[in-house]
Design a protein around this motif. Sequence first.
Motif, PDB file in Angstrom:
ATOM      1  N   ASP A 177      24.522  39.589  43.157  1.00 55.85           N
ATOM      2  CA  ASP A 177      24.772  40.859  43.703  1.00 55.85           C
ATOM      3  C   ASP A 177      23.529  41.051  44.773  1.00 55.85           C
ATOM      4  OD1 ASP A 177      26.964  41.363  42.653  1.00 55.85           O
ATOM      5  OD2 ASP A 177      26.363  42.783  41.056  1.00 55.85           O
ATOM      6  N   PHE A 178      22.313  40.779  44.331  1.00 55.87           N
ATOM      7  CA  PHE A 178      21.033  41.125  45.038  1.00 55.87           C
ATOM      8  C   PHE A 178      20.980  40.023  46.154  1.00 55.87           C
ATOM      9  CE2 PHE A 178      16.964  38.927  45.705  1.00 55.87           C
ATOM     10  CZ  PHE A 178      16.093  39.737  46.211  1.00 55.87           C
ATOM     11  N   LEU A 179      21.490  38.674  46.098  1.00 54.86           N
ATOM     12  CA  LEU A 179      21.434  38.022  47.302  1.00 54.86           C
ATOM     13  C   LEU A 179      22.310  38.498  48.356  1.00 54.86           C
ATOM     14  CD1 LEU A 179      21.087  34.567  45.697  1.00 54.86           C
ATOM     15  CD2 LEU A 179      19.092  35.947  46.655  1.00 54.86           C
ATOM     16  N   VAL A 180      23.717  38.894  47.937  1.00 54.58           N
ATOM     17  CA  VAL A 180      24.423  39.172  48.741  1.00 54.58           C
ATOM     18  C   VAL A 180      24.033  40.678  49.553  1.00 54.58           C
ATOM     19  CG1 VAL A 180      26.900  40.183  48.987  1.00 54.58           C
ATOM     20  CG2 VAL A 180      26.417  37.886  47.577  1.00 54.58           C
ATOM     21  N   SER A 181      23.617  41.289  48.939  1.00 50.08           N
ATOM     22  CA  SER A 181      23.135  42.647  49.381  1.00 50.08           C
ATOM     23  C   SER A 181      21.844  42.298  50.237  1.00 50.08           C
ATOM     24  CB  SER A 181      22.423  43.570  48.001  1.00 50.08           C
ATOM     25  OG  SER A 181      21.786  44.685  48.680  1.00 50.08           O
ATOM     26  N   ARG A 182      20.863  41.586  49.989  1.00 51.10           N
ATOM     27  CA  ARG A 182      20.095  41.399  50.786  1.00 51.10           C
ATOM     28  C   ARG A 182      20.351  40.613  52.241  1.00 51.10           C
ATOM     29  NH1 ARG A 182      16.305  44.499  51.282  1.00 51.10           N
ATOM     30  NH2 ARG A 182      18.177  45.704  50.421  1.00 51.10           N
ATOM     31  N   ILE A 221      20.296  41.953  56.146  1.00 46.55           N
ATOM     32  CA  ILE A 221      19.552  41.340  57.169  1.00 46.55           C
ATOM     33  C   ILE A 221      20.408  40.671  58.317  1.00 46.55           C
ATOM     34  CG2 ILE A 221      17.851  39.693  57.628  1.00 46.55           C
ATOM     35  CD1 ILE A 221      16.469  41.949  56.169  1.00 46.55           C
ATOM     36  N   TYR A 222      21.236  39.759  57.637  1.00 46.60           N
ATOM     37  CA  TYR A 222      21.852  39.042  58.606  1.00 46.60           C
ATOM     38  C   TYR A 222      22.713  39.415  59.893  1.00 46.60           C
ATOM     39  CZ  TYR A 222      23.189  34.352  60.475  1.00 46.60           C
ATOM     40  OH  TYR A 222      23.652  33.344  61.345  1.00 46.60           O
ATOM     41  N   PRO A 223      23.732  40.281  59.491  1.00 43.50           N
ATOM     42  CA  PRO A 223      24.486  40.625  60.603  1.00 43.50           C
ATOM     43  C   PRO A 223      23.861  41.263  61.828  1.00 43.50           C
ATOM     44  CG  PRO A 223      25.676  41.525  58.541  1.00 43.50           C
ATOM     45  CD  PRO A 223      24.073  41.006  58.256  1.00 43.50           C
ATOM     46  N   VAL A 224      23.197  42.317  61.406  1.00 44.50           N
ATOM     47  CA  VAL A 224      22.453  42.960  62.820  1.00 44.50           C
ATOM     48  C   VAL A 224      21.401  42.233  63.151  1.00 44.50           C
ATOM     49  CG1 VAL A 224      20.532  43.798  61.342  1.00 44.50           C
ATOM     50  CG2 VAL A 224      21.221  45.002  63.449  1.00 44.50           C
ATOM     51  N   SER A 275      28.490  46.987  58.903  1.00 44.26           N
ATOM     52  CA  SER A 275      28.713  45.289  58.334  1.00 44.26           C
ATOM     53  C   SER A 275      28.000  45.146  56.976  1.00 44.26           C
ATOM     54  CB  SER A 275      27.667  44.408  59.465  1.00 44.26           C
ATOM     55  OG  SER A 275      26.281  45.001  59.512  1.00 44.26           O
ATOM     56  N   ARG A 276      26.970  45.857  56.543  1.00 47.20           N
ATOM     57  CA  ARG A 276      26.502  45.968  55.292  1.00 47.20           C
ATOM     58  C   ARG A 276      27.457  46.484  54.504  1.00 47.20           C
ATOM     59  NH1 ARG A 276      21.878  48.541  55.770  1.00 47.20           N
ATOM     60  NH2 ARG A 276      22.434  50.492  55.024  1.00 47.20           N
ATOM     61  N   ARG A 277      28.048  47.566  54.550  1.00 50.53           N
ATOM     62  CA  ARG A 277      29.058  48.283  53.651  1.00 50.53           C
ATOM     63  C   ARG A 277      30.446  47.138  53.539  1.00 50.53           C
ATOM     64  NH1 ARG A 277      29.099  54.436  55.875  1.00 50.53           N
ATOM     65  NH2 ARG A 277      27.167  54.920  54.715  1.00 50.53           N
ATOM     66  N   LEU A 278      30.546  46.610  54.738  1.00 48.53           N
ATOM     67  CA  LEU A 278      31.999  45.676  54.848  1.00 48.53           C
ATOM     68  C   LEU A 278      31.731  44.393  53.930  1.00 48.53           C
ATOM     69  CD1 LEU A 278      34.578  45.169  56.065  1.00 48.53           C
ATOM     70  CD2 LEU A 278      33.426  43.751  57.826  1.00 48.53           C
ATOM     71  N   LEU A 279      30.309  43.924  53.893  1.00 48.70           N
ATOM     72  CA  LEU A 279      30.091  42.379  53.252  1.00 48.70           C
ATOM     73  C   LEU A 279      29.880  42.714  51.884  1.00 48.70           C
ATOM     74  CD1 LEU A 279      27.768  40.569  55.648  1.00 48.70           C
ATOM     75  CD2 LEU A 279      29.978  40.037  55.084  1.00 48.70           C
ATOM     76  N   ARG A 284      32.171  42.796  46.248  1.00 45.68           N
ATOM     77  CA  ARG A 284      32.425  43.447  44.798  1.00 45.68           C
ATOM     78  C   ARG A 284      33.990  43.188  44.813  1.00 45.68           C
ATOM     79  NH1 ARG A 284      29.065  49.151  45.706  1.00 45.68           N
ATOM     80  NH2 ARG A 284      27.146  48.197  45.470  1.00 45.68           N
ATOM     81  N   HIS A 285      34.627  43.366  45.691  1.00 45.64           N
ATOM     82  CA  HIS A 285      36.164  43.223  45.514  1.00 45.64           C
ATOM     83  C   HIS A 285      36.365  41.632  45.090  1.00 45.64           C
ATOM     84  CE1 HIS A 285      40.541  43.537  46.108  1.00 45.64           C
ATOM     85  NE2 HIS A 285      40.584  42.329  46.979  1.00 45.64           N
TER      86      HIS A 285
END
Length: 393
Positions: free
Chosen positions: A72-77, A81-84, A321-325, A330-331
């Motif tokens: 969860d931490f790695l995906v959240s970070r 960062i990455y999309p923008v 993008s953060r919310r989407l990823l 989570r899904h």
Amino acid sequence: MSRPDYIPSLDGLRGIAALLVVQAHIGLVFPNTALHFITMGSEAVGLFFALSGFLMAHLYGSRPVTREAVLDFLVSRFARIYPVYLAAVLLVAMLSGVQDLGFIQPITGSIDFVRHVFLLGSSGVFWSIPPEIQFYLLFPILWLCLARPHRYDGVIVGLAVLVVVDGLLELPGPGILLLSKLPYFLFGALAGAMHSYWDKWTPSALTGAFALFLLAVFFTYRHVLPHFSPEFWGLQSAVAAAVIVALVARQPPIAAHVLAAAPMRFLGAVSFSLYLFHVPIMFLARRAFDGLIPEPAIIVAALGVAAAGAWFIHETVEVPSRRLLVGWWRHHRWRSGEIPAEKIEQAILDLQEAEKRLLSSAILAQEISTTSEVGEGAGRTVIEDKGDEKLRA
């Protein structure tokens, strides 16, 4: 914001750092004004690194370390960062490819572009993103040390030795490698781990004034005393950055009044988009207004456009993008075997309902059996199960 782990003053501190990075590049975009500005970009990035270490330790250090929590931490970070970042790389690559435009911090060629896409590029402000991502990959090990210090004391000693050697060797290596900036992250993380132990300390107004004074010294000492320390990157500045973050995080009076003000928190909220996009936005603003109005007015207009553009990108690219990823992750995680609490509650209710139906059926069957036995007569032998033995009645 109402999150219990949210510290408004740190948003303002991040906003100041982003603003000083923008200020450092005014002379780059407007060469005629370069001689009139002192730049503090290195100090601002060093403060960003210490802030990142502090927040990771503060937000995650006290949580249990599990496989799901680390993922969860790695995906959240990554989603943060990455999309923008990728959007900024694409914009700069596009501007770099326009003939006769003369973009000032170009990404040149396909190899350089691929390096940036895979977080190995160093054009402009992009150099600071690779060590940030590398720190996120290292943080689960640091997380284990924070959660179980007695079990991983050897790792803690190893990290301490690495920091000392790193400092003695004057932070070697290219800037895009974590090793060269590791002390900033680690000292910041140490401050974040200690933050919860300071709950009983109520800082005074004098502490707030001292925090602002220390912040001003941190950004100006190289320019006021150039012979004292001509180089910024080093252990002393890493410790100073962590101390500033630690003091500001306690939200002392005076400092909190300044740093938690609405304009500063706004700059902090859009700081990452402002950091990534301010150079191309200001460059395009200069090209659009060049010759139409005096250069000082162009600079003011460019700063306003950069802030507005950062807000727009924050709202349309960074946050969605953060919310989407994170939502997709989570899904996917739930479908892969982790069941959300709502489904668990529903399953319990369904099970209880099924038990009631079975119990009702068993009682009905017992009543029918009893009625049948009475009607057939008393001469029948019945076996009753008493648990330990079967008795004939």
